[in-house]
Design an enzyme around this catalytic site. Structure first.
Site, mmCIF file in Angstrom:
data_model
loop_
_atom_site.group_PDB
_atom_site.id
_atom_site.type_symbol
_atom_site.label_atom_id
_atom_site.label_comp_id
_atom_site.label_asym_id
_atom_site.label_seq_id
_atom_site.Cartn_x
_atom_site.Cartn_y
_atom_site.Cartn_z
ATOM 1 N N THR A 123 0.734 -1.154 0.147
ATOM 2 C CA THR A 123 0.072 0.030 0.003
ATOM 3 C C THR A 123 0.881 1.380 0.187
ATOM 4 O O THR A 123 2.006 1.239 0.563
ATOM 5 C CB THR A 123 -0.710 -0.269 1.384
ATOM 6 N N GLU A 151 -3.928 -5.070 -3.232
ATOM 7 C CA GLU A 151 -3.930 -6.285 -2.531
ATOM 8 C C GLU A 151 -5.016 -6.055 -1.637
ATOM 9 O O GLU A 151 -5.531 -5.582 -0.803
ATOM 10 C CB GLU A 151 -3.472 -6.487 -1.780
ATOM 11 N N LEU A 153 -7.085 -8.935 0.429
ATOM 12 C CA LEU A 153 -7.289 -9.962 1.253
ATOM 13 C C LEU A 153 -7.507 -9.289 3.038
ATOM 14 O O LEU A 153 -6.617 -8.112 3.578
ATOM 15 C CB LEU A 153 -5.941 -10.876 1.177
ATOM 16 N N PHE A 249 -19.504 -4.961 7.782
ATOM 17 C CA PHE A 249 -18.578 -3.668 8.085
ATOM 18 C C PHE A 249 -19.537 -3.014 8.940
ATOM 19 O O PHE A 249 -19.798 -1.611 9.106
ATOM 20 C CB PHE A 249 -17.429 -3.395 7.445
ATOM 21 N N LEU A 250 -20.537 -3.874 9.468
ATOM 22 C CA LEU A 250 -22.030 -2.938 10.170
ATOM 23 C C LEU A 250 -21.454 -2.939 11.392
ATOM 24 O O LEU A 250 -22.077 -2.819 11.923
ATOM 25 C CB LEU A 250 -22.706 -2.609 9.642
ATOM 26 N N ALA A 252 -20.755 -3.708 15.473
ATOM 27 C CA ALA A 252 -20.510 -2.672 16.477
ATOM 28 C C ALA A 252 -19.365 -3.305 17.479
ATOM 29 O O ALA A 252 -19.638 -4.154 17.804
ATOM 30 C CB ALA A 252 -21.481 -1.689 16.931
ATOM 31 N N GLY A 257 -9.525 -2.188 14.549
ATOM 32 C CA GLY A 257 -8.050 -2.501 14.967
ATOM 33 C C GLY A 257 -6.756 -3.718 13.976
ATOM 34 O O GLY A 257 -7.376 -2.749 12.606
ATOM 35 N N CYS A 260 -3.437 -2.748 9.278
ATOM 36 C CA CYS A 260 -4.303 -2.172 7.971
ATOM 37 C C CYS A 260 -4.514 -0.571 7.937
ATOM 38 O O CYS A 260 -4.444 0.044 7.779
ATOM 39 C CB CYS A 260 -5.028 -2.656 7.277
HETATM 40 C C1 UGA Z 1 -8.425 -5.316 5.927
HETATM 41 C C2 UGA Z 1 -9.355 -4.882 4.766
HETATM 42 O O1 UGA Z 1 -11.139 -5.896 5.169
HETATM 43 C C3 UGA Z 1 -9.101 -5.588 3.352
HETATM 44 O O2 UGA Z 1 -9.680 -5.724 2.359
HETATM 45 C C4 UGA Z 1 -7.434 -5.092 3.144
HETATM 46 O O3 UGA Z 1 -6.641 -6.110 1.936
HETATM 47 C C5 UGA Z 1 -6.753 -5.028 4.291
HETATM 48 O O4 UGA Z 1 -6.596 -4.400 5.175
HETATM 49 C C6 UGA Z 1 -5.169 -4.851 4.284
HETATM 50 O O5 UGA Z 1 -4.979 -3.365 3.934
HETATM 51 O O6 UGA Z 1 -4.196 -6.000 4.031
HETATM 52 P P1 UGA Z 1 -7.583 -6.942 7.955
HETATM 53 O O7 UGA Z 1 -7.431 -6.379 8.703
HETATM 54 O O8 UGA Z 1 -6.964 -8.135 7.875
HETATM 55 O O9 UGA Z 1 -8.457 -6.879 6.472
HETATM 56 O O10 UGA Z 1 -9.694 -6.896 8.879
HETATM 57 P P2 UGA Z 1 -10.882 -6.961 8.361
HETATM 58 O O11 UGA Z 1 -11.355 -8.194 8.786
HETATM 59 O O12 UGA Z 1 -11.318 -5.486 7.638
HETATM 60 O O13 UGA Z 1 -10.804 -6.372 10.557
HETATM 61 C C7 UGA Z 1 -9.727 -5.293 10.646
HETATM 62 C C8 UGA Z 1 -10.685 -4.446 11.590
HETATM 63 O O14 UGA Z 1 -11.830 -3.983 11.846
HETATM 64 C C9 UGA Z 1 -10.425 -5.629 12.579
HETATM 65 O O15 UGA Z 1 -10.101 -4.785 13.862
HETATM 66 C C10 UGA Z 1 -12.156 -6.097 13.517
HETATM 67 O O16 UGA Z 1 -12.614 -6.167 15.063
HETATM 68 C C11 UGA Z 1 -13.213 -4.722 12.462
HETATM 69 N N1 UGA Z 1 -14.438 -4.884 12.078
HETATM 70 C C12 UGA Z 1 -14.954 -5.342 11.233
HETATM 71 C C13 UGA Z 1 -15.366 -4.455 13.141
HETATM 72 O O17 UGA Z 1 -15.573 -3.630 14.243
HETATM 73 N N2 UGA Z 1 -16.343 -4.153 12.635
HETATM 74 C C14 UGA Z 1 -16.851 -4.733 11.248
HETATM 75 O O18 UGA Z 1 -18.298 -4.812 11.093
HETATM 76 C C15 UGA Z 1 -15.807 -5.068 10.682
#
Ligand code: UGA
Length: 433
Positions: A123, A151, A153, A249-250, A252, A257, A260
């Site tokens: 990134t 990316e 993922l 991604f809604l 709460a 964290g 990324c």
């Molecule tokens: C995130 C992005 O979702 C990916 O698309 C991206 O490729 C990646 O960063 C990156 O840049 O490498 P990641 O950090 O692995 O992926 O995890 P997520 O599943 O997105 O979760 C991120 C944070 O958001 C976590 O702390 C999770 O607990 C939080 N989250 C997620 C919420 O608080 N609420 C939600 O509804 C979803």
């Protein structure tokens, strides 16, 4: 095709494993000798479902190889993926550190023997490829083209996300390069977007800052729901039914964290500042996310009659989300530190992240078995979310009622049935309900 990947981190290892599985010859260059030794023995340095098996399968077929030598790998490569880290040191709003990127592209340039395509997967700020091209020309006379294929993922579902992505964004200025990259991605489904390299790089920042903004909106709304008597789960369900909003991604909870979102928001805020634009919206997202921890600490204090001093609090889930051992910017760490400041005694459980957690936390008792941790405890608190590990989701609360000293449950991600728990005699609080 002959491919080289620079960096055996999350993105590099997954990219290498996936492309080798399609029959390409992939070499991964990693400068950390220890990591290479482990990878050659079939050990993956982090927990990611299915990755170990995929790496082992393609290493055995000799489609996937590991080396620390640019000299050995680069001359044989048609396409070189750069997957090095671009950390942001100041998480309030700093420029990303591109030193690994510059080092890697210098080494690539010095070892080019035939024309090649260099794909930046890391990134990076929009406009980076133009600067990199100038930089690399200092070290080579061989022709090369740069492209950007960000990316998307997620950790924990990395293989599913890579084999079935929602989209493949190819940012390149040269038609032949685009053709070749489309060919390389032929077996991967999903929409295609061809754009210039700066737009591709901005798409990555935009996606990784829009999603935490969406989460933060849900978190703020949850606090308001608590005050006005609505239930955030029902509210976000209703919102998500609108195609323009979408249900994902809604959830709460304790806030976002991981390695990324916090880093990319900080980078975007920093990039905006450099460009003379005050990105107030994203600054508010950062601040609001930080405040979620104290919201939960206050909740816990309230349910413990005003003080958590000497209360035994069991935190279930330590990694930044379930399904991974990654502790980077984990909300559980911030939460535990705040609870400790108030005098709480912390026990913590995680199926895979305890060794990593030990490096970041002090005065914590660790357990693999949640029932052992909860014996004689005052408070059960869900740490990682939003979906949580199955073993924590499906706890036997009848049994817990007998073994816990206190009966307080802080369901930070709304994973439990609140009516059932209340009926059993637990003092329950979720978020936004
Ligand atoms: C995130 C992005 O979702 C990916 O698309 C991206 O490729 C990646 O960063 C990156 O840049 O490498 P990641 O950090 O692995 O992926 O995890 P997520 O599943 O997105 O979760 C991120 C944070 O958001 C976590 O702390 C999770 O607990 C939080 N989250 C997620 C919420 O608080 N609420 C939600 O509804 C979803």
């Amino acid at each position: 095709m002959n491919l080289t990947i620079i960096g055996a981190g999350y993105v590099g290892l997954v990219t290498g494993a996936v492309f080798s599985d399609f029959g390409n010859k992939v070499r991964i260059i990693e400068i950390d000798q220890e990591k290479i030794k482990k990878l050659k023995k079939g050990e993956v340095p982090f927990y990611e479902p299915g990755l170990k098996e995929l790496v082992a399968k393609n290493t055995a077929k000799k489609n996937l190889q590991f080396t620390n030598s640019y000299q050995e790998a680069i001359p044989k490569s048609e396409i070189i993926f750069v997957c090095v880290g671009t950390p942001t040191k100041n998480l309030q709003g700093g420029k990303p550190d591109l030193s690994y990127l510059y080092e890697a592209t210098k080494s690539i340039a010095e070892n080019l023997k035939e024309p090649a395509i260099i794909v930046v997967k890391s990134t990076v700020p929009p406009g980076t490829n133009m600067k990199l091209a100038e930089w690399m020309k200092k070290f080579t006379k061989v022709d090369f083209n740069l492209a950007s294929v960000p990316e998307f993922l997620k950790e924990g579902t990395a293989l599913e996300d890579s084999f079935h992505p929602s989209r493949v964004v190819i940012g390149a200025e040269n038609k032949l390069v685009i053709k070749k990259l489309l060919l390389l991605h032929k077996k991967i489904p999903g929409k295609r977007l061809i754009c210039n390299s700066s737009s591709a790089q901005m798409i990555k920042y935009a996606s990784n800052t829009f999603l935490p903004m969406k989460i933060t909106f849900a978190n703020s709304l949850a606090i308001l729901c608590e005050k006005l008597g609505a239930d955030i789960k029902e509210v976000t369900k209703g919102m998500g039914m609108d195609k323009r909003i979408g249900p994902l991604f809604l959830d709460a909870g304790l806030g976002y964290g991981g390695s990324c979102f916090p880093k990319d928001i900080a980078a975007l805020v920093g990039l905006a500042e450099n460009a003379g634009f005050d990105f107030k919206l994203m600054k508010a997202v950062q601040k609001t996310n930080e405040e979620m921890i104290n919201h939960f600490v206050r909740k816990t204090e309230k349910l413990c009659q005003g003080s958590i001093k000497d209360k035994v609090i069991v935190v279930l889930g330590l990694a930044f989300k379930p399904g991974t051992s990654d502790m980077r910017e984990s909300r559980s760490v911030s939460l535990i530190k705040e609870l400790q400041k108030k005098g709480a005694l912390i026990r913590a459980c995680d199926p895979v992240a305890i060794p990593e957690a030990k490096k970041l936390l002090t005065n914590v008792e660790y357990f693999l078995d949640p029932y052992k941790a909860l014996e004689g405890a005052d408070v059960l608190m869900v740490g990682s979310g939003p979906y949580s590990w199955e073993e924590y989701k499906n706890l036997d609360f009848v049994k817990l009622k007998k073994i816990m000293k206190g009966k307080v449950v802080i369901d930070s991600w709304n994973i439990y049935n609140k009516d059932k728990l209340k009926k059993l005699g637990f003092t329950y609080e979720g978020i936004g309900r």
